[in-house]
Design an enzyme around this catalytic site. Structure first.
Site, PDB file in Angstrom:
ATOM      1  N   GLN A  66     -23.806  53.624  38.030  1.00 46.24           N
ATOM      2  CA  GLN A  66     -22.499  52.957  37.958  1.00 46.24           C
ATOM      3  C   GLN A  66     -21.701  53.569  36.816  1.00 46.24           C
ATOM      4  OE1 GLN A  66     -23.054  48.379  38.477  1.00 46.24           O
ATOM      5  NE2 GLN A  66     -24.949  49.185  37.663  1.00 46.24           N
ATOM      6  N   ASN A  67     -22.340  54.413  36.025  1.00 49.36           N
ATOM      7  CA  ASN A  67     -21.690  54.933  34.816  1.00 49.36           C
ATOM      8  C   ASN A  67     -20.719  56.047  35.159  1.00 49.36           C
ATOM      9  OD1 ASN A  67     -23.294  53.148  33.536  1.00 49.36           O
ATOM     10  ND2 ASN A  67     -24.763  54.648  32.765  1.00 49.36           N
ATOM     11  N   HIS A 124     -19.213  54.613  40.874  1.00 53.46           N
ATOM     12  CA  HIS A 124     -17.948  54.104  40.323  1.00 53.46           C
ATOM     13  C   HIS A 124     -17.034  55.234  39.838  1.00 53.46           C
ATOM     14  CE1 HIS A 124     -19.738  49.809  39.505  1.00 53.46           C
ATOM     15  NE2 HIS A 124     -19.473  50.027  40.764  1.00 53.46           N
ATOM     16  N   CYS A 180      -2.896  62.688  47.994  1.00 50.68           N
ATOM     17  CA  CYS A 180      -3.579  63.452  49.059  1.00 50.68           C
ATOM     18  C   CYS A 180      -5.094  63.368  48.982  1.00 50.68           C
ATOM     19  CB  CYS A 180      -3.136  64.918  49.048  1.00 50.68           C
ATOM     20  SG  CYS A 180      -3.870  65.896  47.702  1.00 50.68           S
ATOM     21  N   SER A 214     -26.159  44.715  33.989  1.00 54.91           N
ATOM     22  CA  SER A 214     -26.162  43.250  33.864  1.00 54.91           C
ATOM     23  C   SER A 214     -26.278  42.545  35.209  1.00 54.91           C
ATOM     24  CB  SER A 214     -24.874  42.796  33.169  1.00 54.91           C
ATOM     25  OG  SER A 214     -23.755  43.202  33.932  1.00 54.91           O
TER      26      SER A 214
HETATM   27  P1  OAD Z   1     -22.693  45.730  31.537  1.00 53.48           P
HETATM   28  O1  OAD Z   1     -22.000  45.929  30.231  1.00 53.48           O
HETATM   29  O2  OAD Z   1     -22.230  44.616  32.404  1.00 53.48           O
HETATM   30  O3  OAD Z   1     -24.258  45.477  31.287  1.00 53.48           O
HETATM   31  C1  OAD Z   1     -25.018  46.323  30.459  1.00 53.48           C
HETATM   32  C2  OAD Z   1     -26.465  45.850  30.496  1.00 53.48           C
HETATM   33  O4  OAD Z   1     -27.225  46.753  29.712  1.00 53.48           O
HETATM   34  C3  OAD Z   1     -26.681  44.447  29.911  1.00 53.48           C
HETATM   35  O5  OAD Z   1     -27.542  43.689  30.752  1.00 53.48           O
HETATM   36  C4  OAD Z   1     -27.356  44.726  28.560  1.00 53.48           C
HETATM   37  O6  OAD Z   1     -28.322  43.730  28.220  1.00 53.48           O
HETATM   38  C5  OAD Z   1     -28.084  46.035  28.863  1.00 53.48           C
HETATM   39  N1  OAD Z   1     -28.321  46.863  27.663  1.00 53.48           N
HETATM   40  C6  OAD Z   1     -27.552  46.976  26.551  1.00 53.48           C
HETATM   41  N2  OAD Z   1     -28.092  47.846  25.684  1.00 53.48           N
HETATM   42  C7  OAD Z   1     -29.232  48.304  26.265  1.00 53.48           C
HETATM   43  C8  OAD Z   1     -30.250  49.213  25.863  1.00 53.48           C
HETATM   44  N3  OAD Z   1     -30.210  49.853  24.693  1.00 53.48           N
HETATM   45  N4  OAD Z   1     -31.294  49.423  26.710  1.00 53.48           N
HETATM   46  C9  OAD Z   1     -31.363  48.781  27.902  1.00 53.48           C
HETATM   47  N5  OAD Z   1     -30.433  47.911  28.325  1.00 53.48           N
HETATM   48  C10 OAD Z   1     -29.385  47.678  27.531  1.00 53.48           C
HETATM   49  O7  OAD Z   1     -22.665  47.141  32.281  1.00 53.48           O
HETATM   50  P2  OAD Z   1     -22.917  47.463  33.833  1.00 53.48           P
HETATM   51  O8  OAD Z   1     -23.916  46.543  34.420  1.00 53.48           O
HETATM   52  O9  OAD Z   1     -23.133  48.917  33.936  1.00 53.48           O
HETATM   53  O10 OAD Z   1     -17.370  49.158  36.559  1.00 53.48           O
HETATM   54  O11 OAD Z   1     -21.488  47.109  34.443  1.00 53.48           O
HETATM   55  C11 OAD Z   1     -21.258  47.318  35.809  1.00 53.48           C
HETATM   56  C12 OAD Z   1     -19.831  47.730  36.047  1.00 53.48           C
HETATM   57  O12 OAD Z   1     -18.948  46.774  35.425  1.00 53.48           O
HETATM   58  C13 OAD Z   1     -19.441  49.035  35.390  1.00 53.48           C
HETATM   59  O13 OAD Z   1     -19.811  50.175  36.165  1.00 53.48           O
HETATM   60  C14 OAD Z   1     -17.962  48.915  35.272  1.00 53.48           C
HETATM   61  C15 OAD Z   1     -17.823  47.477  34.843  1.00 53.48           C
HETATM   62  O14 OAD Z   1     -16.702  46.818  35.261  1.00 53.48           O
HETATM   63  C16 OAD Z   1     -16.203  49.835  36.640  1.00 53.48           C
HETATM   64  O15 OAD Z   1     -15.578  50.185  35.657  1.00 53.48           O
HETATM   65  C17 OAD Z   1     -15.736  50.105  38.025  1.00 53.48           C
END
Ligand code: OAD
Length: 235
Positions: free
Chosen positions: A91-92, A109, A120, A177
């Site tokens: 998702q990154n 994403h 286009c 998350s």
């Molecule tokens: P989040 O910020 O929602 O969640 C990050 C997760 O990583 C949390 O559950 C943290 O507990 C965990 N975390 C933090 N530090 C960590 C570490 N050192 N080791 C392991 N885990 C750790 O990010 P995403 O789930 O990626 O979309 O968010 C999903 C989407 O929401 C993103 O791709 C983005 C956002 O809106 C778009 O921009 C389209």
């Protein structure tokens, strides 16, 4: 019928946190200082393109200052050494997986180092800032935008991802998350098709209860350990 040697790995912002990139949710998260609807929706882009482009320009510039960490390297090692199929779905929008050496990778994403023509559909690698009104190199429309999937837009590569989930013997979710669909639903899709499921995250995610096994801790520690365990258990 799942293929016991087929693995799908989903990663989120948590895997890049220890490289120095902020996650989205929680204290210090990227969405804490911004309302999602101000920077990450088609309406926001139409209303205030300068704000949206600047937000992603800053994210793109931050890539210059960070390096892949041990978790990214461990997943690249797994791809090199694993004898079966492996698809890494991230998702990154950073490029730390590819810089660590992962190749069987899809960015569902989008990607900061890519720009997309809203007129286009032309897409091209992008470095540096991307001012609103930048002309498309293919059609000349002043319509280049960050190649990011906004809320309300359809994530990329969904057919390939769903096909891989349907045949996966193992689904692993790392550093996410579980707050954003469709990615948050992948664990249930994989389970329904017969995969074993594993969560590797700092803390329980919203979907933790759907996983057969959970390991909690910093990604730079628990991901290399799991990769080592998994390769040793399946020589
Ligand atoms: P989040 O910020 O929602 O969640 C990050 C997760 O990583 C949390 O559950 C943290 O507990 C965990 N975390 C933090 N530090 C960590 C570490 N050192 N080791 C392991 N885990 C750790 O990010 P995403 O789930 O990626 O979309 O968010 C999903 C989407 O929401 C993103 O791709 C983005 C956002 O809106 C778009 O921009 C389209």
């Amino acid at each position: 019928m799942p293929d016991s040697r087929a693995i799908v790995i989903l990663t989120g912002a948590g895997i890049s946190a220890e490289s120095g990139l902020a996650t989205f949710r929680g204290p210090g998260g990227l969405w804490e200082g911004h309302r999602v609807e101000d920077v990450c929706t088609p309406r926001a882009l139409a209303r205030d393109p300068a704000l949206v482009h600047r937000f992603y320009d800053l994210r793109r510039a931050a890539l210059e200052t960070v390096l892949p960490n041990a978790a990214h390297h461990a997943l690249a090692r797994l791809e090199r050494e694993w004898p079966g199929d492996l698809l890494l779905v991230t998702q990154n929008v950073d490029d730390l997986h590819e810089r660590a050496g992962s190749r069987a990778l899809v960015h569902m994403h989008g990607a900061l180092r890519s720009a997309l023509c809203a007129a286009c559909g032309h897409r091209r690698d992008w470095q540096g800032s991307l001012p609103p009104g930048t002309a498309c190199p293919a059609c000349a429309a002043p319509a280049m935008r960050p190649d990011i999937v906004f809320f309300e837009e359809i994530p990329y590569h969904m057919e390939e991802i769903e096909a891989a989930l349907a045949r996966a013997g193992l689904f692993v979710s790392i550093g996410t998350s579980g707050a954003v669909y469709p990615a948050a639903g992948f664990v249930r899709m994989a389970r329904a098709c017969g995969a074993r499921t594993l969560e590797l995250n700092l803390e329980p995610s919203a979907g933790s209860g759907w996983f057969d096994e959970v390991r909690h801790g910093p990604a730079s520690e628990i991901v290399p350990r799991w990769v080592g365990d998994h390769l040793a258990a399946h020589p």
